[in-house]
Design a protein around this motif. Sequence first.
Motif, short mmCIF file in Angstrom:
data_model
loop_
_atom_site.label_atom_id
_atom_site.label_comp_id
_atom_site.label_asym_id
_atom_site.label_seq_id
_atom_site.Cartn_x
_atom_site.Cartn_y
_atom_site.Cartn_z
N GLU A 175 21.93 40.27 -41.43
CA GLU A 175 22.56 39.20 -42.20
C GLU A 175 21.95 39.17 -43.60
O GLU A 175 20.74 39.28 -43.77
CB GLU A 175 22.35 37.85 -41.51
N LYS A 221 29.39 35.77 -39.94
CA LYS A 221 28.52 35.59 -38.78
C LYS A 221 29.27 35.86 -37.47
O LYS A 221 28.72 36.48 -36.55
CB LYS A 221 27.95 34.16 -38.78
N LYS A 228 28.58 38.95 -34.71
CA LYS A 228 28.41 38.70 -33.28
C LYS A 228 29.39 39.53 -32.45
O LYS A 228 29.03 40.07 -31.39
CB LYS A 228 28.60 37.21 -32.98
N ASN A 260 18.11 38.33 -36.90
CA ASN A 260 18.68 36.99 -37.09
C ASN A 260 18.26 36.35 -38.41
O ASN A 260 18.94 35.46 -38.91
CB ASN A 260 18.25 36.09 -35.92
N ARG A 261 17.15 36.77 -38.98
CA ARG A 261 16.70 36.17 -40.23
C ARG A 261 17.53 36.68 -41.41
O ARG A 261 18.02 37.81 -41.40
CB ARG A 261 15.23 36.50 -40.47
#
Length: 290
Positions: free
Chosen positions: A35, A44, A48, A62-63
């Motif tokens: 990301e 997002k 996924k 995830n960061r």
Amino acid sequence: MSLMIRKPKTRKGKQILLAREPQLIEAAKQMLVVEGRKCSGNIKTFLKDVHQLKKPLCKVLNRSNDITPFEDPSSLEFLALKNECTLFVLGSTSKKRPDNLVLGRLFENEILDLIELGIKQYASFAEFSSEKVGTCVKPCLVFSGPKWNQTEELRRLRNLLIDTFQRDKVKAIRLQGIEHVISFTCLEDLSIAMRSYKISLKKSGQKTPRIELTEIGPRSDFSIRRTKIASEDLYKQSRRQPKEIKVSKKKNLSRDGLGNSHGRIHIGRQDIQKLQTRRMKGLKKTSEIK
């Protein structure tokens, strides 16, 4: 990015460095999902869904990461090397480039190809109520449209999409094992339409079943923004195969439509009078015959 050659200090470290070296038979490629500094809801959700399609051959960070691969790819190369991934997808959003995706791959720990796509329309897995396919299902990739071979950028994009969604290589597959198909269509305005379907085999009254396609998502329309592809020489070098795994062509050997092997043997001209045969008294010449 220049990488220093490290010497292992332990046995486990040596095994890790040996596993990172080029292998005769490479394993399935891992993909890194990253990301950017700012991501929209569509980005997002798309990341996924990509993880859902690719897992377990996928690692997610995830960061948020302030990465600009077209200007400075060093940080992205470091993350890919640390997670042992040769493919990556980076999602970000800005005022200049909303709903932005960057697909890429690495060769010898350096960026090989970079292609930037913009999401124009998107529908995720959750928006389709149809039954989904199972995990670890190898999809059938279909590329429609005559424009895929018009430019080198589109040819590289097609090859990159194949690397992104393919799994382990298999020698054979049964008909009931084909459950999922992902279609990529290159339209007239050079936008890419991605569709995902579940394959159902129905009775047709014949030996071959009737095929029905049910859209299961995700559904997306992409526009090509920026590209940074490798030179032709570097691209050929990345595709080079070692001599040990190349199948040498055998002379005078062919296969028919049923898979049977047929060989042709060439022998010299033989003299029948000089052939060594079994001696029999009944065939022995007598003095009268002489």
